[in-house]
Design a protein around this motif. Sequence first.
Motif, PDB file in Angstrom:
ATOM      1  N   ILE A  78      13.864  -3.603  -7.944  1.00  0.00           N
ATOM      2  CA  ILE A  78      12.448  -3.980  -8.000  1.00  0.00           C
ATOM      3  C   ILE A  78      11.965  -4.062  -9.447  1.00  0.00           C
ATOM      4  O   ILE A  78      11.355  -5.034  -9.854  1.00  0.00           O
ATOM      5  CB  ILE A  78      11.572  -2.999  -7.189  1.00  0.00           C
ATOM      6  CG1 ILE A  78      11.967  -3.067  -5.715  1.00  0.00           C
ATOM      7  CG2 ILE A  78      10.100  -3.340  -7.357  1.00  0.00           C
ATOM      8  CD1 ILE A  78      11.244  -2.104  -4.833  1.00  0.00           C
ATOM      9  N   GLU A 132       4.926  11.496  11.740  1.00  0.00           N
ATOM     10  CA  GLU A 132       5.116  10.560  10.633  1.00  0.00           C
ATOM     11  C   GLU A 132       6.450  10.827   9.942  1.00  0.00           C
ATOM     12  O   GLU A 132       7.206   9.901   9.648  1.00  0.00           O
ATOM     13  CB  GLU A 132       3.962  10.716   9.645  1.00  0.00           C
ATOM     14  CG  GLU A 132       3.885   9.605   8.630  1.00  0.00           C
ATOM     15  CD  GLU A 132       2.929   9.939   7.504  1.00  0.00           C
ATOM     16  OE1 GLU A 132       1.944  10.655   7.743  1.00  0.00           O
ATOM     17  OE2 GLU A 132       3.178   9.489   6.390  1.00  0.00           O
ATOM     18  N   ILE A 174      12.420  -2.524  -0.747  1.00  0.00           N
ATOM     19  CA  ILE A 174      10.966  -2.361  -0.638  1.00  0.00           C
ATOM     20  C   ILE A 174      10.609  -1.503   0.586  1.00  0.00           C
ATOM     21  O   ILE A 174       9.816  -0.570   0.509  1.00  0.00           O
ATOM     22  CB  ILE A 174      10.267  -3.744  -0.567  1.00  0.00           C
ATOM     23  CG1 ILE A 174      10.401  -4.438  -1.915  1.00  0.00           C
ATOM     24  CG2 ILE A 174       8.800  -3.597  -0.183  1.00  0.00           C
ATOM     25  CD1 ILE A 174       9.761  -5.803  -1.991  1.00  0.00           C
ATOM     26  N   ILE A 178       8.639   2.215   0.692  1.00  0.00           N
ATOM     27  CA  ILE A 178       7.461   2.499   1.531  1.00  0.00           C
ATOM     28  C   ILE A 178       7.728   3.725   2.404  1.00  0.00           C
ATOM     29  O   ILE A 178       6.941   4.676   2.439  1.00  0.00           O
ATOM     30  CB  ILE A 178       7.122   1.290   2.427  1.00  0.00           C
ATOM     31  CG1 ILE A 178       6.726   0.092   1.564  1.00  0.00           C
ATOM     32  CG2 ILE A 178       6.013   1.623   3.404  1.00  0.00           C
ATOM     33  CD1 ILE A 178       6.686  -1.204   2.330  1.00  0.00           C
ATOM     34  N   LEU A 182       6.010   7.541   2.249  1.00  0.00           N
ATOM     35  CA  LEU A 182       5.321   8.130   3.395  1.00  0.00           C
ATOM     36  C   LEU A 182       5.901   9.479   3.782  1.00  0.00           C
ATOM     37  O   LEU A 182       5.186  10.465   3.927  1.00  0.00           O
ATOM     38  CB  LEU A 182       5.377   7.174   4.592  1.00  0.00           C
ATOM     39  CG  LEU A 182       4.533   5.911   4.446  1.00  0.00           C
ATOM     40  CD1 LEU A 182       4.733   5.010   5.646  1.00  0.00           C
ATOM     41  CD2 LEU A 182       3.063   6.284   4.305  1.00  0.00           C
TER      42      LEU A 182
ATOM     43  N   LEU B 264      -3.141  11.507   6.796  1.00  0.00           N
ATOM     44  CA  LEU B 264      -2.890  10.516   7.850  1.00  0.00           C
ATOM     45  C   LEU B 264      -3.580   9.193   7.524  1.00  0.00           C
ATOM     46  O   LEU B 264      -3.048   8.115   7.790  1.00  0.00           O
ATOM     47  CB  LEU B 264      -3.374  11.037   9.201  1.00  0.00           C
ATOM     48  CG  LEU B 264      -2.446  12.040   9.884  1.00  0.00           C
ATOM     49  CD1 LEU B 264      -3.110  12.659  11.100  1.00  0.00           C
ATOM     50  CD2 LEU B 264      -1.137  11.387  10.295  1.00  0.00           C
ATOM     51  N   ALA B 266      -3.971   8.038   4.671  1.00  0.00           N
ATOM     52  CA  ALA B 266      -3.282   7.361   3.562  1.00  0.00           C
ATOM     53  C   ALA B 266      -2.136   6.485   4.059  1.00  0.00           C
ATOM     54  O   ALA B 266      -1.695   5.586   3.344  1.00  0.00           O
ATOM     55  CB  ALA B 266      -2.751   8.398   2.582  1.00  0.00           C
ATOM     56  N   VAL B 267      -1.674   6.741   5.283  1.00  0.00           N
ATOM     57  CA  VAL B 267      -0.500   6.009   5.788  1.00  0.00           C
ATOM     58  C   VAL B 267      -0.728   4.492   5.809  1.00  0.00           C
ATOM     59  O   VAL B 267       0.032   3.742   5.199  1.00  0.00           O
ATOM     60  CB  VAL B 267      -0.084   6.528   7.177  1.00  0.00           C
ATOM     61  CG1 VAL B 267       1.040   5.677   7.752  1.00  0.00           C
ATOM     62  CG2 VAL B 267       0.348   7.982   7.090  1.00  0.00           C
ATOM     63  N   VAL B 270      -0.764   2.961   2.307  1.00  0.00           N
ATOM     64  CA  VAL B 270       0.567   2.803   1.708  1.00  0.00           C
ATOM     65  C   VAL B 270       1.291   1.627   2.356  1.00  0.00           C
ATOM     66  O   VAL B 270       1.874   0.773   1.671  1.00  0.00           O
ATOM     67  CB  VAL B 270       1.393   4.100   1.876  1.00  0.00           C
ATOM     68  CG1 VAL B 270       2.847   3.865   1.473  1.00  0.00           C
ATOM     69  CG2 VAL B 270       0.794   5.223   1.043  1.00  0.00           C
ATOM     70  N   VAL B 271       1.210   1.559   3.678  1.00  0.00           N
ATOM     71  CA  VAL B 271       1.924   0.505   4.401  1.00  0.00           C
ATOM     72  C   VAL B 271       1.401  -0.873   3.998  1.00  0.00           C
ATOM     73  O   VAL B 271       2.155  -1.834   3.875  1.00  0.00           O
ATOM     74  CB  VAL B 271       1.802   0.718   5.926  1.00  0.00           C
ATOM     75  CG1 VAL B 271       2.356  -0.480   6.687  1.00  0.00           C
ATOM     76  CG2 VAL B 271       2.541   1.982   6.336  1.00  0.00           C
ATOM     77  N   TRP B 274       1.723  -1.050  -0.594  1.00  0.00           N
ATOM     78  CA  TRP B 274       3.034  -0.929  -1.264  1.00  0.00           C
ATOM     79  C   TRP B 274       3.824  -2.243  -1.287  1.00  0.00           C
ATOM     80  O   TRP B 274       4.342  -2.614  -2.338  1.00  0.00           O
ATOM     81  CB  TRP B 274       3.833   0.195  -0.629  1.00  0.00           C
ATOM     82  CG  TRP B 274       4.070   1.409  -1.477  1.00  0.00           C
ATOM     83  CD1 TRP B 274       5.213   2.168  -1.495  1.00  0.00           C
ATOM     84  CD2 TRP B 274       3.188   2.055  -2.404  1.00  0.00           C
ATOM     85  NE1 TRP B 274       5.087   3.213  -2.371  1.00  0.00           N
ATOM     86  CE2 TRP B 274       3.859   3.162  -2.952  1.00  0.00           C
ATOM     87  CE3 TRP B 274       1.905   1.774  -2.860  1.00  0.00           C
ATOM     88  CZ2 TRP B 274       3.294   3.995  -3.909  1.00  0.00           C
ATOM     89  CZ3 TRP B 274       1.329   2.606  -3.811  1.00  0.00           C
ATOM     90  CH2 TRP B 274       2.014   3.693  -4.317  1.00  0.00           C
ATOM     91  N   PRO B 275       3.922  -2.948  -0.147  1.00  0.00           N
ATOM     92  CA  PRO B 275       4.702  -4.198  -0.196  1.00  0.00           C
ATOM     93  C   PRO B 275       4.149  -5.177  -1.223  1.00  0.00           C
ATOM     94  O   PRO B 275       4.907  -5.804  -1.953  1.00  0.00           O
ATOM     95  CB  PRO B 275       4.564  -4.767   1.221  1.00  0.00           C
ATOM     96  CG  PRO B 275       4.170  -3.629   2.062  1.00  0.00           C
ATOM     97  CD  PRO B 275       3.410  -2.689   1.196  1.00  0.00           C
ATOM     98  N   LEU B 278       4.882  -3.701  -4.782  1.00  0.00           N
ATOM     99  CA  LEU B 278       6.307  -3.725  -5.131  1.00  0.00           C
ATOM    100  C   LEU B 278       6.819  -5.148  -5.292  1.00  0.00           C
ATOM    101  O   LEU B 278       7.580  -5.442  -6.213  1.00  0.00           O
ATOM    102  CB  LEU B 278       7.119  -2.972  -4.067  1.00  0.00           C
ATOM    103  CG  LEU B 278       6.809  -1.478  -3.980  1.00  0.00           C
ATOM    104  CD1 LEU B 278       7.493  -0.853  -2.778  1.00  0.00           C
ATOM    105  CD2 LEU B 278       7.240  -0.765  -5.246  1.00  0.00           C
TER     106      LEU B 278
END
Lengths: 388, 364
Positions: A78, A132, A174, A178, A182, B264, B266-267, B270-271, B274-275, B278
């Motif tokens: 990356i 999670e 990637i 992620i 998490l 929770l 924040a999930v 990030v999902v 992040w993509p 990045l």
Amino acid sequence: MPQETAQVNKSIFTPFNVIAGMIIFCGLIITVLRFTGGLGAVTNLDDNNPWGIWIGFDLLCGVALAAGGYVTSASCYIFGLKRFHSAVRPAILTAFLGYALVVMALHYDVGRPWRLPYPIFLSPGTTSLLFEVGLCVFLYLTVLFIEFSPAALEWLGLKKIRNLVVRLTLVLTIFGVILSTLHQSSLGALYMIAPSKLHPLWYSGYLPVFFFVSSVFAGLSMVIFEGSLAHRHLHHKMDETHLEESAGVALGFGKAAAFVMMGYVGVKFIGIAMDNNWHYLATGWGLWFLLELIGFVVVPAFMYAIAARDRNLRLVRWASILAVLGVVLNRLNISVVAFNWHLPSADRYFPSWMEIAISLFIVTIGVVVYRFVTTRMPIFYEHPDYEH
Amino acid sequence: MGISRRQFLGWLGAAGAGATAVSRAEAASNKQFDGYPGSFGILHDTTRCIGCRKCEEACNKVNELPAPEQPFDDLSVLDKTRRTRSDVFTVVNQFQKEDSQLPVFVKKQCNHCLEPACASACFVRALRKVKTGAVIYDESLCVGCRYCMVACPFNIPAYEYNEAITPRVTKCTMCHPRIEKGLLPGCVESCPKEALAFGTRERLLKTARRRIQKYPNAYIDHIYGEQEMGGTSWLTISGTHFSEIGMREDLGTQTASSFTAGPLAAVPVVVALWPVLLTGIYAISKRKDKIADEERIHAVAQTVADANEEMQVKLAKMKDSMAKEKEAAINLEVKRALEEAAKEAAESQQASEEAGSETPKEEK
């Protein structure tokens, strides 16, 4: 091949094999005890201390120290730091083995391991941080398996599938970052539900941030540490590119770790300031906390910085050992030492020797499989058919 | 005869248990949940408790638990502070007040939180709050991870550590099955001193307040469980500070799920982010490489061009000098030829002079 026959001729009773064999034998016996007598037969766990070192060490440290996989592949693919390319495969292998062993360790710790797919497939408890963690670890283990598979496919000579998988590299990397973000963070967040049990110096609203940031330098340090071990024992398996790049990898990762660690120290102090926990620093717990933070984070961070400046490989390696120990200490402090700190000492937990033996057993399996794979598959060298 | 109110509510609870398994009580959010309306609770008045352990006995019988080592009428058990265990869902503990001869007895069991930490922590939804007010456990889902035990601020759930194949988490069920049948919880029914009272939580809160108001000297002005950890269905009133009778006063009024709501939340961030981030970093590093490549190619081309030009100049110079040299050489040759010719002429002249007198004319 000639090397293998040489090994066979040499006798299998090398010191490594004897010690590993003994630990594995011991582990197998305790495994039988565990699954016939229940957790009570082999652990010191009780109703006040439901989580011991199988969670504190095997799960928390295992996952943190396997962070080298996402850190290395992200920096290479990356961030485009191609000079770290030869470090990617060993790091992915360690990460894959690390996560596989974490899942194996969980089979010992949970009461009904055959139900481990339940939270994902049968009855997802989406309000739980553990859900999670479980989902991400499950997905990430799959990602790591695919990321690792080219090495195995090259070994097996399956060109077509191998080329197909290699084309997925960026997407997998990637996805891996992620998932790692998490679950590395939510391992810390697991403890946020129990502010009344964890010592205030370790309890913080930033726990997930602490865990994620520390996983970055845990991964970096682990790559350096493992690289130095591999150089000592698997030198003959490395190709020229790997040998040429390895010093640069160690120094570059050391430099990165120094930065990240100082950032980590910064957020840790912000965490204390946020909850105004300064007065705890003057207590015994405070000294222990400072030992962890100064002795095992600030000191190795400076060692890394000096080593990177002076291009001192030995110092980088010593720093990596200290940093890895620091992450282990942090995870054990949160899960065992500072957890239930308010309970009288008679009600506190200390692992039984059999718990320690099972943890050793699992680490040993990891080392044995690592040796098996690295002496056979193209990990430290590029397969002659696929050089680019 | 028609159905009693209790039976009706029991059925309601049973229906609620099945149909509304996913409830706000389990979801992490910062909305306040004040408990299911009309849900039941139990009020424990420690000033009335005499430590007879009848409730322990009834609990043991109702839940079909194994007989204890020491019988329930053996009160020497009270000398030690105990906690709930896998085969003991409730215990009565004795605390000696400093300023009085009389000990205080406190019953300990699941407090049945309005928003239970255990239910929020369970990753298979094996624990849940139902509309009767009880927090109940579904053995058929439990994986045995024991996160509920980590999460519980009251240290209540216990685990069958010596069970190899089917270990369960165990705890008080508020006698949920009995409530559904219209019966009182075992402990409440067996209490000879009415130290335990069963009813809707709202009614019990009023009862507790009335007692505190009526006998302000006998009670601490606090109902334990009204606010603790967001409120519990089990309420306790006491004449002694709760911290002195084994009940933590530092738990706060926030629900357990509020502590984990942040991470929770924040999930999805990030999902989603992040993509993008990045891929962006990848694109930037890739583009940098590309530009560097282009610059290199350009530089090489420039160098080649420069070299060519220089070469041209050199060549031109060389041509020039060569031409000059050639000219010089020609001139030289011409000169030499002329000289030679002159010389020859001179020689022939000389020869003719020597031979005769008419030749010089020819020469001209």
